[in-house]
Design an enzyme around this catalytic site. Structure first.
Site, PDB file in Angstrom:
ATOM      1  N   GLY A  92       0.041  -5.313   0.585  1.00 33.40           N
ATOM      2  CA  GLY A  92      -1.137  -5.275  -0.273  1.00 33.40           C
ATOM      3  C   GLY A  92      -0.894  -5.872  -1.639  1.00 33.40           C
ATOM      4  N   ALA A 111       0.846  -1.189   0.000  1.00 29.42           N
ATOM      5  CA  ALA A 111       0.000   0.000   0.000  1.00 29.42           C
ATOM      6  C   ALA A 111       0.887   1.246   0.000  1.00 29.42           C
ATOM      7  CB  ALA A 111      -0.910  -0.006   1.222  1.00 29.42           C
ATOM      8  N   GLU A 148       3.380  -6.314   7.377  1.00 28.54           N
ATOM      9  CA  GLU A 148       2.629  -5.244   8.042  1.00 28.54           C
ATOM     10  C   GLU A 148       2.889  -5.140   9.541  1.00 28.54           C
ATOM     11  OE1 GLU A 148       0.180  -6.106   4.324  1.00 28.54           O
ATOM     12  OE2 GLU A 148       1.399  -7.233   5.759  1.00 28.54           O
ATOM     13  N   GLU A 198      -1.459  -9.494  -1.281  1.00 30.77           N
ATOM     14  CA  GLU A 198      -2.888  -9.713  -1.069  1.00 30.77           C
ATOM     15  C   GLU A 198      -3.656  -9.639  -2.388  1.00 30.77           C
ATOM     16  OE1 GLU A 198      -4.160  -8.162   3.176  1.00 30.77           O
ATOM     17  OE2 GLU A 198      -2.785  -6.728   2.254  1.00 30.77           O
TER      18      GLU A 198
END
Length: 261
Positions: free
Chosen positions: A111, A64, A134, A114
């Site tokens: 992310g 992210a 994270e 993911e």
């Protein structure tokens, strides 16, 4: 089709979605919005029968956009909305009505991993690394990683990977079934394109779509519900012209000419 963060090309019924957000293809809110729009458009694009998702440059997606995080500190609604948008993107990719292959050309972290986990199949370059770091930021995966990773590799291994924040080589990722195919960097795109072609060539997209629906949705519900859907979709196909053509072509020993081929 080129947007600010995404470039889409179409070759032989296979759409390639390339994330272009240098230097590391971070998933900013704008990038996520554009990707969602892109996949929604491709869902309705009849010329696109399969999709390859990849990143530009050296990265697939490094994660992210951390710079946006500072604006969400002490704002639970803002941070909730960030997670909600990322999860919505991954849910939409997973629920696509045509096959989606992640061609992981470089680091897929946070992310980025993911998003890759939401694709139906993952091919990775030898240069790729995968991880969910994270917890090193005092956070947790929030785009569905705690759920999809556990579904794929099991609770104990998911706990180890997330709590340790370890980064996996492609070989280690393949052992855990996070990656299904490993390719040399210069062969990554062609490997993904060849696989995608093998899934759609000579097939009716009506049956491809229903097979995807049965497999993806069935994996998230009880066996009986999954079997009921399979029966229903099977019987629906018998009312299509493509099924009639496919069966007759088999009897006639010729190549079928599907309406939705």
């Amino acid at each position: 089709m080129t947007e600010k963060y995404v470039n889409v090309t179409l070759e032989q019924s296979i759409a390639t979605v390339e994330i272009q957000h240098p230097p590391a293809n971070a998933l900013s809110s704008g990038c996520i919005d554009e990707l969602r729009k892109t996949f929604r458009n491709l869902a309705g694009e009849e010329k696109a029968k399969a999709i390859i998702l990849t990143g530009s440059g050296r990265f697939f997606v490094a994660g992210a956009d951390i710079k946006e995080f500072v604006h969400a500190f002490d704002h639970e609604k803002k941070s909730y909305a960030m997670a909600e948008a990322g999860q919505a993107l991954c849910d939409e990719i997973e629920a696509m009505n045509k096959p989606v292959i992640a061609a992981i050309n470089g680091p897929a972290l946070g992310g980025g991993l993911e998003v890759a986990l939401s694709c139906h199949y993952r091919i990775a370059s030898q240069t790729a690394i995968l991880g969910l770091p994270e917890l090193k930021l005092g956070l947790i995966p929030s785009f569905g990683g705690t759920q999809r990773l556990t579904e794929i590799i099991g609770t104990a291994k998911a706990l180890d990977m997330i709590l340790s924040s370890k980064q996996l080589s492609v070989e280690e990722a393949a052992e855990l079934c996070l990656v299904q195919t490993i390719a040399e960097p210069e062969e990554l795109y062609q490997t993904a394109h060849t696989l995608a072609a093998s899934w759609i060539d000579g097939k009716s997209m009506t049956s491809v779509t229903r097979a995807l629906e049965c497999i993806i949705q069935g994996s998230q519900e009880t066996r009986e519900n999954g079997l009921q859907r399979e029966r229903q979709k099977f019987s629906e196909l018998f009312c299509t012209e493509d099924a009639k053509e496919g069966v007759q072509a088999f009897i006639d020993k010729r190549k079928p000419e599907f309406i939705h081929g």
